[in-house]
Scaffold this motif. Sequence first.
Motif, PDB file in Angstrom:
ATOM      1  N   MET A 160       0.824  -1.204   0.000  1.00  0.00           N
ATOM      2  CA  MET A 160       0.000   0.000   0.000  1.00  0.00           C
ATOM      3  C   MET A 160       0.862   1.259   0.000  1.00  0.00           C
ATOM      4  O   MET A 160       0.539   2.242  -0.665  1.00  0.00           O
ATOM      5  CB  MET A 160      -0.924   0.001   1.212  1.00  0.00           C
ATOM      6  N   ALA A 161       1.943   1.241   0.752  1.00  0.00           N
ATOM      7  CA  ALA A 161       2.831   2.405   0.786  1.00  0.00           C
ATOM      8  C   ALA A 161       3.390   2.684  -0.609  1.00  0.00           C
ATOM      9  O   ALA A 161       3.467   3.843  -1.041  1.00  0.00           O
ATOM     10  CB  ALA A 161       3.965   2.169   1.773  1.00  0.00           C
ATOM     11  N   LYS A 162       3.755   1.637  -1.318  1.00  0.00           N
ATOM     12  CA  LYS A 162       4.263   1.800  -2.677  1.00  0.00           C
ATOM     13  C   LYS A 162       3.170   2.352  -3.586  1.00  0.00           C
ATOM     14  O   LYS A 162       3.415   3.253  -4.402  1.00  0.00           O
ATOM     15  CB  LYS A 162       4.779   0.468  -3.208  1.00  0.00           C
ATOM     16  N   LYS A 163       1.954   1.834  -3.451  1.00  0.00           N
ATOM     17  CA  LYS A 163       0.833   2.293  -4.267  1.00  0.00           C
ATOM     18  C   LYS A 163       0.520   3.756  -3.983  1.00  0.00           C
ATOM     19  O   LYS A 163       0.291   4.548  -4.907  1.00  0.00           O
ATOM     20  CB  LYS A 163      -0.398   1.431  -3.987  1.00  0.00           C
ATOM     21  N   SER A 193       6.473   3.644  11.008  1.00  0.00           N
ATOM     22  CA  SER A 193       5.434   4.156  11.898  1.00  0.00           C
ATOM     23  C   SER A 193       4.330   3.123  12.084  1.00  0.00           C
ATOM     24  O   SER A 193       4.386   2.005  11.557  1.00  0.00           O
ATOM     25  CB  SER A 193       4.846   5.441  11.308  1.00  0.00           C
ATOM     26  N   VAL A 194       3.276   3.532  12.794  1.00  0.00           N
ATOM     27  CA  VAL A 194       2.140   2.638  13.023  1.00  0.00           C
ATOM     28  C   VAL A 194       1.360   2.349  11.743  1.00  0.00           C
ATOM     29  O   VAL A 194       0.479   1.481  11.745  1.00  0.00           O
ATOM     30  CB  VAL A 194       1.179   3.226  14.088  1.00  0.00           C
ATOM     31  N   PHE A 195       1.680   3.038  10.665  1.00  0.00           N
ATOM     32  CA  PHE A 195       1.046   2.765   9.370  1.00  0.00           C
ATOM     33  C   PHE A 195       1.083   1.272   9.055  1.00  0.00           C
ATOM     34  O   PHE A 195       0.123   0.713   8.519  1.00  0.00           O
ATOM     35  CB  PHE A 195       1.770   3.554   8.274  1.00  0.00           C
ATOM     36  N   GLN A 196       2.189   0.626   9.383  1.00  0.00           N
ATOM     37  CA  GLN A 196       2.397  -0.774   9.025  1.00  0.00           C
ATOM     38  C   GLN A 196       1.455  -1.737   9.743  1.00  0.00           C
ATOM     39  O   GLN A 196       1.294  -2.887   9.324  1.00  0.00           O
ATOM     40  CB  GLN A 196       3.841  -1.176   9.329  1.00  0.00           C
ATOM     41  N   TYR A 197       0.787  -1.274  10.807  1.00  0.00           N
ATOM     42  CA  TYR A 197      -0.090  -2.153  11.581  1.00  0.00           C
ATOM     43  C   TYR A 197      -1.551  -2.071  11.151  1.00  0.00           C
ATOM     44  O   TYR A 197      -2.396  -2.758  11.711  1.00  0.00           O
ATOM     45  CB  TYR A 197       0.022  -1.827  13.070  1.00  0.00           C
TER      46      TYR A 197
END
Length: 257
Positions: free
Chosen positions: A162-165, A215-219
Motif C-alpha cells: 500500500m505504501a508503494k501504491k 510508523s504505526v502505518f504498518q499495523y
Amino acid sequence: MSLKNIAKSLLMLLVLSCTNQGPRHPKPFQHASKKVPLALLASSTQSYTEAKAQMLTLRNKTRQQLASGEIDSTQAGVLFTEGLLTSIIPHWYGTPWDFNGYTDTPRQGKIACGYFVSTTLLHAGIALDRYKLAQQGPQDEAIALSLHKDYHTFSGFPAGVMAKKINEELQEGLYFIGLGESHVGYLLKQNGELYLIHANYTGDAVVTIQPLMQSVFQYFTTWHIAEITYNRALLRYWLSGEKCVLPYPNLAVQSKK
C-alpha cells in the motif's frame, strides 16, 4: 575582599541562578529516526505566538500574489503547506500523546492524534472547530477535510504494498491520513519519500515525524487520505479567514478505491 563580602557575592550569584527563567524556547525534541531529512526536523527559532502571526502575514502576502497573478492556486497551496510544516508543526514535536489530550499549547499538557491535526490547522489560519473535527472517526475526518471532493481509501493489501501504491498515486505534498478506525495524522510526500507526522501513541508517545513504514502505518489495513496541499476549497478558507464549515459524516461522498 573580606570573607563576609565573598559570601555575600556567592549568595547573590545563587539567587540570580535560581531566578533565571531559562531559554525562551524549549530544547528541540530529538527524533528517534535518523532517516528523516534535517530540514523537516528543524525547530522554529520563533515563539509559537510569532509563528502563528507569521502564518497570518503569509496569508496576506499569498492573497496579494494571487490577486496580482504572480502565483496560481497550486503555488498558494504549496506556500500554505510550507508554512504549516516549518512554522507551526515543529513547535509540537515532543508534545506528549494522550487519548484524552486536547491542549492548544505545544509542549504543555497532552494531545490526542485528532486534536493534533485540528489544532495545527486552526493555528495555521483555517478557522475551523478544532473540537468537532478532532472528535470524528478517521474516515469521517477525511470526508470532512475533503470538503465534498473525492478522498482516497486504500485497503486490501499489506502495508508495504500500500505504501508503494500511495507513493505512486499521490503528488508531492501534504495530506490528512486516517488509519483504520482509531488513528489520524498528516501524510507527507517529499522528494519521493513518505512520512507520517502524528501524535504517536507508541514508543515515546509524543508528536513526531517518522518514515511511513517505520510508523504505526504498518499495523493497519485501511487508510483514508484527503488532500491538504491541493485542496482548493480548504485553501479558500485559509485565504479568506472565514469560518470553515466542514461537511461531517453521513454525506454521500464517493471515495477512490
